[in-house]
Structure formats: structure tokens, C-alpha cells
Design a protein around this motif. Structure first.
Motif, mmCIF file in Angstrom:
data_model
loop_
_atom_site.group_PDB
_atom_site.id
_atom_site.type_symbol
_atom_site.label_atom_id
_atom_site.label_comp_id
_atom_site.label_asym_id
_atom_site.label_seq_id
_atom_site.Cartn_x
_atom_site.Cartn_y
_atom_site.Cartn_z
ATOM 1 N N ALA A 2 -7.433 12.674 7.314
ATOM 2 C CA ALA A 2 -8.826 12.245 7.376
ATOM 3 C C ALA A 2 -8.949 10.795 6.954
ATOM 4 O O ALA A 2 -8.231 10.316 6.083
ATOM 5 C CB ALA A 2 -9.679 13.141 6.475
ATOM 6 N N ASP A 3 -9.925 10.110 7.579
ATOM 7 C CA ASP A 3 -10.077 8.685 7.320
ATOM 8 C C ASP A 3 -10.441 8.398 5.873
ATOM 9 O O ASP A 3 -10.111 7.344 5.341
ATOM 10 C CB ASP A 3 -11.146 8.101 8.249
ATOM 11 N N ASN A 4 -11.162 9.334 5.227
ATOM 12 C CA ASN A 4 -11.634 9.072 3.874
ATOM 13 C C ASN A 4 -10.680 9.584 2.803
ATOM 14 O O ASN A 4 -11.021 9.615 1.630
ATOM 15 C CB ASN A 4 -13.022 9.695 3.671
ATOM 16 N N VAL A 5 -9.501 10.016 3.206
ATOM 17 C CA VAL A 5 -8.512 10.515 2.252
ATOM 18 C C VAL A 5 -7.420 9.466 2.077
ATOM 19 O O VAL A 5 -6.816 9.019 3.050
ATOM 20 C CB VAL A 5 -7.888 11.844 2.734
ATOM 21 N N THR A 6 -7.190 9.085 0.837
ATOM 22 C CA THR A 6 -6.134 8.107 0.558
ATOM 23 C C THR A 6 -4.775 8.780 0.713
ATOM 24 O O THR A 6 -4.515 9.810 0.085
ATOM 25 C CB THR A 6 -6.269 7.559 -0.872
ATOM 26 N N PRO A 7 -3.895 8.245 1.543
ATOM 27 C CA PRO A 7 -2.578 8.876 1.714
ATOM 28 C C PRO A 7 -1.751 8.764 0.443
ATOM 29 O O PRO A 7 -1.903 7.826 -0.342
ATOM 30 C CB PRO A 7 -1.953 8.071 2.857
ATOM 31 N N THR A 8 -0.886 9.731 0.254
ATOM 32 C CA THR A 8 0.042 9.679 -0.872
ATOM 33 C C THR A 8 1.303 8.935 -0.446
ATOM 34 O O THR A 8 1.526 8.675 0.746
ATOM 35 C CB THR A 8 0.424 11.091 -1.331
ATOM 36 N N VAL A 9 2.130 8.628 -1.428
ATOM 37 C CA VAL A 9 3.419 8.007 -1.122
ATOM 38 C C VAL A 9 4.223 8.921 -0.202
ATOM 39 O O VAL A 9 4.870 8.460 0.742
ATOM 40 C CB VAL A 9 4.191 7.709 -2.422
ATOM 41 N N ARG A 10 4.159 10.237 -0.447
ATOM 42 C CA ARG A 10 4.862 11.183 0.420
ATOM 43 C C ARG A 10 4.373 11.075 1.855
ATOM 44 O O ARG A 10 5.168 11.105 2.800
ATOM 45 C CB ARG A 10 4.658 12.612 -0.080
ATOM 46 N N ASP A 11 3.061 10.960 2.044
ATOM 47 C CA ASP A 11 2.504 10.845 3.394
ATOM 48 C C ASP A 11 3.068 9.624 4.119
ATOM 49 O O ASP A 11 3.415 9.690 5.302
ATOM 50 C CB ASP A 11 0.975 10.740 3.332
ATOM 51 N N VAL A 12 3.140 8.515 3.400
ATOM 52 C CA VAL A 12 3.623 7.275 4.014
ATOM 53 C C VAL A 12 5.113 7.383 4.327
ATOM 54 O O VAL A 12 5.569 6.985 5.409
ATOM 55 C CB VAL A 12 3.338 6.069 3.093
ATOM 56 N N LEU A 13 5.880 7.937 3.396
ATOM 57 C CA LEU A 13 7.309 8.124 3.647
ATOM 58 C C LEU A 13 7.529 9.007 4.871
ATOM 59 O O LEU A 13 8.390 8.724 5.718
ATOM 60 C CB LEU A 13 7.983 8.748 2.427
ATOM 61 N N PHE A 14 6.755 10.065 4.967
ATOM 62 C CA PHE A 14 6.890 10.980 6.099
ATOM 63 C C PHE A 14 6.507 10.281 7.405
ATOM 64 O O PHE A 14 7.182 10.432 8.428
ATOM 65 C CB PHE A 14 6.010 12.213 5.882
ATOM 66 N N ALA A 15 5.429 9.498 7.370
ATOM 67 C CA ALA A 15 4.958 8.814 8.575
ATOM 68 C C ALA A 15 5.971 7.796 9.089
ATOM 69 O O ALA A 15 6.081 7.569 10.299
ATOM 70 C CB ALA A 15 3.618 8.132 8.297
ATOM 71 N N TYR A 16 6.719 7.192 8.165
ATOM 72 C CA TYR A 16 7.678 6.153 8.554
ATOM 73 C C TYR A 16 9.123 6.641 8.472
ATOM 74 O O TYR A 16 10.047 5.834 8.407
ATOM 75 C CB TYR A 16 7.500 4.918 7.664
ATOM 76 N N ASN A 17 9.311 7.949 8.519
ATOM 77 C CA ASN A 17 10.658 8.499 8.400
ATOM 78 C C ASN A 17 11.578 8.002 9.515
ATOM 79 O O ASN A 17 12.751 7.694 9.287
ATOM 80 C CB ASN A 17 10.600 10.025 8.413
ATOM 81 N N THR A 18 11.044 7.911 10.738
ATOM 82 C CA THR A 18 11.861 7.441 11.861
ATOM 83 C C THR A 18 12.302 5.998 11.649
ATOM 84 O O THR A 18 13.439 5.627 11.969
ATOM 85 C CB THR A 18 11.080 7.557 13.185
ATOM 86 N N ALA A 19 11.413 5.179 11.090
ATOM 87 C CA ALA A 19 11.770 3.785 10.803
ATOM 88 C C ALA A 19 12.857 3.724 9.738
ATOM 89 O O ALA A 19 13.789 2.910 9.828
ATOM 90 C CB ALA A 19 10.537 3.008 10.354
#
Length: 255
Positions: A2-19
Motif C-alpha cells: 500500500a502507498d501509505n505503508v512504509t516498507p521495511t528493510v526486508r521488503d526492500v531486500l526482497f524487492a531488489y533480490n534479483t539485483a
């Protein structure tokens, strides 16, 4: 998410796992770590323009991967000013929606590209290239840890952290009798990379002797990585003269 939810560090790591996996594969295939970081940051920036390199990385064999690394490295050399060769990027062009990337783009829009890559290196790159955090994430996802570790559960909010000038500086030297004026050095980078330099300092000399060394203070630490791109010492042509650049350490002649 959701746009109003601040992502966690885990969320960011997961989102950039391919990178992160792309970075690891580059390094495992012999690419210098700094070059690998720059290459991944460049490819992530290109994906904002729909050049889908990172998202297809898992389907590339090592041979294709190294061709991609070589093309990214060629672009980085171009951005640094080494334009004595014809920039060929056939693999990246195939990944572009229109099937072609004009190499001239990286010449005429150096400031745009450099700023975009630096944003990634100084921003989310702090997580993408952190092997320890990814090992922690793997342990959590495989059930080796109970609760999510606080480091992973922490909200990810990028804040620009002040970096000391010494960590944003490069030591420059000149050949004897071939010094370059500080204004020319400042203007060289400003014309190519935009507003990237705080100031240029020169050796204090006596009796009108020309300086033999100096110091460039950049506005961001990432610019040093983009200048060196995995090398210890590089040269840049300014007019018909050269300057040599390396990382600055405070003990370097007190510049």
C-alpha cells in the motif's frame, strides 16, 4: 504494498533480490566489486527507462552475463570521459523496447546518467550490496530464525547521511610542468556531470612554482566510485593535459 505503508528493510531486500543476485554473479565471475556495484546501479537506472536487464538476469548464462558486464563497463568509461572508442552495446539495445539505444545518449546526457546512478549507489544500494543483510534474510526465510530480526523489521526510510569531506575527496597529481588550473578542473566536471564538486584545492607553492598535486572534494561519495570504477589510479584528459586521480586519504600531503 500500500502507498501509505512504509516498507521495511526486508521488503526492500526482497524487492531488489534479483539485483543483489546479479551483483553476486558478476563478482563470482571475476568482476571487480566496485565495477559490479556500478554496473548493477547503471542497469537499475536503465530499467526506469524500460531496458529490462536486471529482471531477465536469471535467464542469462555466464557468457551473456559477462557481455552485459563489459557493455556496462564501457558505458562507465564513456561517462568518465574515455571516448576514444566507439561505444557498442548490442545486448543492452536488444533489451530496450525499441531494440536500440543510441550510444550518443551517454555522451550528451552524462549528467543525467551519473546523477541517476549515484542516487542508487548512495540510496538503496546500501542495502542491495550488503551481503550480510541478505544472509540474515535467507536465514529468516528458511526458518532458521524465529522472529524477524529487528534489522529486517525496521522501516526503510532513506535519509541522506552527511559524509565527511575526506570520504568525498580525490587526490590529484600532475605531470611536471603540466599542471591544470583549478577552474579548468572544476568546469570539466561541472560541464560533464553537472553540480558535482564542492571545490578544488591546490598545493600551496612559493616563488611562483606550479602546483604538483591537489584535491577534488565532491558533493557525494558515489562520484568517487564512478570516477575510479574499480581502478586504483585513473587519468582524465582536460584539454591537452592529463590529471591523475586516486582516493584521498588525510595523510596525503595535507591538501
Amino acid at each position: 504494498m500500500a502507498d501509505n505503508v512504509t516498507p521495511t528493510v526486508r521488503d526492500v531486500l526482497f524487492a531488489y533480490n534479483t539485483a543483489h543476485e546479479a551483483y553476486g554473479r558478476f563478482v563470482c565471475n571475476g568482476v571487480n566489486q566496485e565495477q559490479a556495484r556500478n554496473a548493477v546501479a547503471l542497469l537499475l537506472w536503465l530499467e526506469q527507462g524500460d531496458v529490462e536487464a536486471i529482471r531477465h538476469m536469471g535467464s542469462f548464462n555466464d557468457n551473456v552475463l559477462m557481455h552485459l558486464a563489459a557493455e556496462a563497463n564501457s558505458i562507465m568509461l564513456y561517462l568518465r570521459g574515455e571516448q576514444s572508442f566507439f561505444l557498442e552495446i548490442p545486448l543492452l539495445s536488444r533489451l530496450a523496447p525499441q531494440g536500440f539505444i543510441d550510444p550518443g545518449f551517454f555522451v550528451f546526457h552524462q549528467d543525467l546518467v551519473v546523477r541517476g546512478v549515484a542516487d542508487i549507489l548512495d540510496g538503496v544500494g546500501a542495502l542491495i550490496f550488503d551481503d550480510r543483510l541478505y544472509r540474515l534474510l535467507a536465514r529468516y526465510q528458511t526458518g532458521l530464525l524465529g522472529r524477524m530480526p529487528p534489522e529486517l523489521a525496521a522501516p526503510y526510510t532513506f535519509r541522506s547521511v552527511p559524509v565527511p569531506e575526506d570520504c568525498r575527496s580525490m587526490f590529484i597529481t600532475f605531470s611536471r610542468g603540466q599542471h591544470v588550473d583549478r577552474e579548468d578542473i572544476f568546469n570539466h566536471f561541472r560541464n560533464k556531470w553537472g553540480d558535482c564538486i564542492v571545490r578544488v584545492l591546490m598545493e600551496k607553492t612559493t616563488c611562483g612554482a606550479p602546483p604538483m598535486y591537489g584535491r577534488i572534494i565532491f558533493k557525494r561519495k558515489a562520484f568517487i566510485s564512478l570516477v575510479l570504477n574499480g581502478e586504483q589510479l585513473v587519468h582524465i584528459n582536460i584539454g591537452d593535459r592529463q590529471i591523475w586521480l586516486r582516493k584521498y586519504y588525510p595523510c596525503m600531503r595535507n591538501v
